[in-house]
Motif scaffolding. Structure first.
Motif, PDB file in Angstrom:
ATOM      1  N   UNK A   1       0.598  -1.293  -0.031  1.00  0.00           N
ATOM      2  CA  UNK A   1      -0.017   0.042   0.099  1.00  0.00           C
ATOM      3  C   UNK A   1       0.925   1.138  -0.006  1.00  0.00           C
ATOM      4  N   UNK A   2       1.958   1.226   0.731  1.00  0.00           N
ATOM      5  CA  UNK A   2       2.719   2.254   0.914  1.00  0.00           C
ATOM      6  C   UNK A   2       3.542   2.357  -0.318  1.00  0.00           C
ATOM      7  N   UNK A   3       4.207   1.519  -1.092  1.00  0.00           N
ATOM      8  CA  UNK A   3       4.535   1.537  -2.312  1.00  0.00           C
ATOM      9  C   UNK A   3       3.859   1.788  -3.504  1.00  0.00           C
ATOM     10  N   UNK A   4       2.564   1.534  -3.141  1.00  0.00           N
ATOM     11  CA  UNK A   4       1.581   2.200  -4.451  1.00  0.00           C
ATOM     12  C   UNK A   4       1.097   3.590  -4.053  1.00  0.00           C
ATOM     13  N   UNK A   5       1.309   4.218  -2.916  1.00  0.00           N
ATOM     14  CA  UNK A   5       1.141   5.613  -2.475  1.00  0.00           C
ATOM     15  C   UNK A   5       2.345   6.235  -3.193  1.00  0.00           C
ATOM     16  N   UNK A   6       3.414   5.878  -3.009  1.00  0.00           N
ATOM     17  CA  UNK A   6       4.793   6.641  -3.431  1.00  0.00           C
ATOM     18  C   UNK A   6       4.760   6.531  -5.074  1.00  0.00           C
ATOM     19  N   UNK A   7       4.202   5.309  -5.654  1.00  0.00           N
ATOM     20  CA  UNK A   7       4.267   5.234  -7.148  1.00  0.00           C
ATOM     21  C   UNK A   7       3.258   6.220  -7.753  1.00  0.00           C
ATOM     22  N   UNK A   8       2.065   6.160  -7.164  1.00  0.00           N
ATOM     23  CA  UNK A   8       1.014   7.197  -7.653  1.00  0.00           C
ATOM     24  C   UNK A   8       1.541   8.725  -7.380  1.00  0.00           C
TER      25      UNK A   8
ATOM     26  N   UNK B   1      12.856   7.967 -13.627  1.00  0.00           N
ATOM     27  CA  UNK B   1      12.930   8.144 -12.426  1.00  0.00           C
ATOM     28  C   UNK B   1      11.836   7.693 -11.605  1.00  0.00           C
ATOM     29  N   UNK B   2      10.489   7.799 -12.244  1.00  0.00           N
ATOM     30  CA  UNK B   2       9.203   7.546 -11.350  1.00  0.00           C
ATOM     31  C   UNK B   2       9.227   5.881 -11.017  1.00  0.00           C
ATOM     32  N   UNK B   3       9.720   5.344 -12.103  1.00  0.00           N
ATOM     33  CA  UNK B   3       9.630   3.520 -12.033  1.00  0.00           C
ATOM     34  C   UNK B   3      10.752   2.945 -11.467  1.00  0.00           C
ATOM     35  N   UNK B   4      12.049   3.744 -10.997  1.00  0.00           N
ATOM     36  CA  UNK B   4      13.088   3.141 -10.301  1.00  0.00           C
ATOM     37  C   UNK B   4      12.886   2.726  -9.013  1.00  0.00           C
ATOM     38  N   UNK B   5      13.451   1.231  -8.698  1.00  0.00           N
ATOM     39  CA  UNK B   5      13.150   0.932  -7.300  1.00  0.00           C
ATOM     40  C   UNK B   5      13.641   1.801  -6.284  1.00  0.00           C
ATOM     41  N   UNK B   6      12.752   2.205  -5.234  1.00  0.00           N
ATOM     42  CA  UNK B   6      13.035   3.028  -4.235  1.00  0.00           C
ATOM     43  C   UNK B   6      14.072   2.298  -3.206  1.00  0.00           C
ATOM     44  N   UNK B   7      15.084   2.945  -3.070  1.00  0.00           N
ATOM     45  CA  UNK B   7      16.281   2.253  -2.244  1.00  0.00           C
ATOM     46  C   UNK B   7      15.660   1.828  -0.999  1.00  0.00           C
ATOM     47  N   UNK B   8      16.223   0.403  -0.740  1.00  0.00           N
ATOM     48  CA  UNK B   8      15.807  -0.316   0.437  1.00  0.00           C
ATOM     49  C   UNK B   8      14.489  -1.267   0.151  1.00  0.00           C
ATOM     50  N   UNK B   9      13.752  -0.880  -1.080  1.00  0.00           N
ATOM     51  CA  UNK B   9      12.515  -1.658  -1.290  1.00  0.00           C
ATOM     52  C   UNK B   9      12.590  -2.948  -2.028  1.00  0.00           C
ATOM     53  N   UNK B  10      11.933  -3.695  -1.800  1.00  0.00           N
ATOM     54  CA  UNK B  10      12.086  -5.302  -2.365  1.00  0.00           C
ATOM     55  C   UNK B  10      11.579  -4.832  -3.810  1.00  0.00           C
TER      56      UNK B  10
ATOM     57  N   UNK C   1      10.449  -7.248  -6.074  1.00  0.00           N
ATOM     58  CA  UNK C   1       9.360  -7.903  -6.428  1.00  0.00           C
ATOM     59  C   UNK C   1       8.086  -7.257  -5.995  1.00  0.00           C
ATOM     60  N   UNK C   2       8.094  -6.677  -4.872  1.00  0.00           N
ATOM     61  CA  UNK C   2       6.959  -5.820  -4.364  1.00  0.00           C
ATOM     62  C   UNK C   2       6.581  -4.769  -5.500  1.00  0.00           C
ATOM     63  N   UNK C   3       7.937  -3.952  -5.705  1.00  0.00           N
ATOM     64  CA  UNK C   3       7.688  -2.725  -6.572  1.00  0.00           C
ATOM     65  C   UNK C   3       7.123  -3.209  -8.024  1.00  0.00           C
ATOM     66  N   UNK C   4       7.577  -4.218  -8.392  1.00  0.00           N
ATOM     67  CA  UNK C   4       7.074  -4.766  -9.750  1.00  0.00           C
ATOM     68  C   UNK C   4       5.667  -5.130  -9.856  1.00  0.00           C
ATOM     69  N   UNK C   5       5.177  -5.886  -8.360  1.00  0.00           N
ATOM     70  CA  UNK C   5       3.691  -6.273  -8.042  1.00  0.00           C
ATOM     71  C   UNK C   5       2.997  -4.856  -8.285  1.00  0.00           C
ATOM     72  N   UNK C   6       3.333  -4.076  -7.642  1.00  0.00           N
ATOM     73  CA  UNK C   6       2.660  -2.621  -7.404  1.00  0.00           C
ATOM     74  C   UNK C   6       2.337  -2.105  -8.748  1.00  0.00           C
ATOM     75  N   UNK C   7       3.209  -2.013  -9.464  1.00  0.00           N
ATOM     76  CA  UNK C   7       3.237  -1.708 -10.929  1.00  0.00           C
ATOM     77  C   UNK C   7       2.315  -2.351 -11.934  1.00  0.00           C
ATOM     78  N   UNK C   8       2.577  -3.622 -11.789  1.00  0.00           N
ATOM     79  CA  UNK C   8       1.619  -4.512 -12.517  1.00  0.00           C
ATOM     80  C   UNK C   8       0.157  -4.282 -12.259  1.00  0.00           C
ATOM     81  N   UNK C   9      -0.303  -4.435 -10.873  1.00  0.00           N
ATOM     82  CA  UNK C   9      -1.629  -4.212 -10.565  1.00  0.00           C
ATOM     83  C   UNK C   9      -2.105  -2.873 -10.857  1.00  0.00           C
ATOM     84  N   UNK C  10      -1.326  -1.753 -10.844  1.00  0.00           N
ATOM     85  CA  UNK C  10      -1.782  -0.524 -11.136  1.00  0.00           C
ATOM     86  C   UNK C  10      -1.977  -0.375 -12.722  1.00  0.00           C
ATOM     87  N   UNK C  11      -1.145  -1.064 -13.427  1.00  0.00           N
ATOM     88  CA  UNK C  11      -1.361  -1.095 -14.990  1.00  0.00           C
ATOM     89  C   UNK C  11      -2.600  -1.929 -15.264  1.00  0.00           C
ATOM     90  N   UNK C  12      -2.717  -3.158 -14.587  1.00  0.00           N
ATOM     91  CA  UNK C  12      -4.019  -3.784 -14.873  1.00  0.00           C
ATOM     92  C   UNK C  12      -5.061  -2.940 -14.426  1.00  0.00           C
TER      93      UNK C  12
END
Length: 141
Positions: free
Chosen positions: A24-31, A42-51, A53-64
């Motif tokens: 949820x927090x990653x989704x808010x950051x991505x949005x 820059x917007x799609x780069x993996x934030x420092x210290x984040x997983x 797989x979680x980052x990719x999952x957030x973007x896949x769901x958002x894209x869907x």
């Protein structure tokens, strides 16, 4: 507008992340980064210290969710009669194969193809082996 959100249409409700979870927090950051006019790279780069797989999952769901909304707005205009072929222009025709019901690539009307595609994507997103959900809450800052 009522017709777009009808349950017998292709539109599906947005998939949401549970508030307080890491995703949820990653989704808010991505949005926030995508809506701020920042450089997309820059917007799609993996934030420092984040997983990753979680980052990719957030973007896949958002894209869907975004594709689902877009398709929901046009699905009433693309019927089996008006869109008898799923194509990407005059040179490309998409055929459906799922190795279950459709063992070989099969030409389908665009609405039928899109329904099968959206169902397939939803199954993938809900598959815990592909997109495991975490029940842990974010660390308090």
């Amino acid at each position: 507008l009522k017709q777009v959100f009808s349950k017998d249409k292709t539109f599906r409700p947005k998939r949401k992340f549970e508030p307080g979870t890491q995703r949820f927090e990653l989704h808010k950051r991505a949005q926030a980064s995508l809506n701020s006019g920042v450089d997309l790279r820059t917007a799609v780069q993996l934030p420092s210290g984040e997983d990753q797989n979680d980052w990719v999952a957030v973007h896949v769901v958002d894209f869907f969710n975004r594709i689902n909304l877009i398709y929901g707005t046009i699905c009433e205009f693309c019927t089996e009669r008006s869109c008898p072929v799923m194509s990407g222009g005059p040179k490309y025709e998409y055929r459906w194969q799922d190795n279950v019901k459709y063992k070989k690539p099969t030409a389908l009307p665009a609405p039928q193809y899109m329904n099968l595609l959206m169902d397939w994507i939803e199954v993938q997103i809900n598959n815990e082996n592909i997109f495991p959900t975490r029940v842990s809450k974010c660390k308090e800052e």
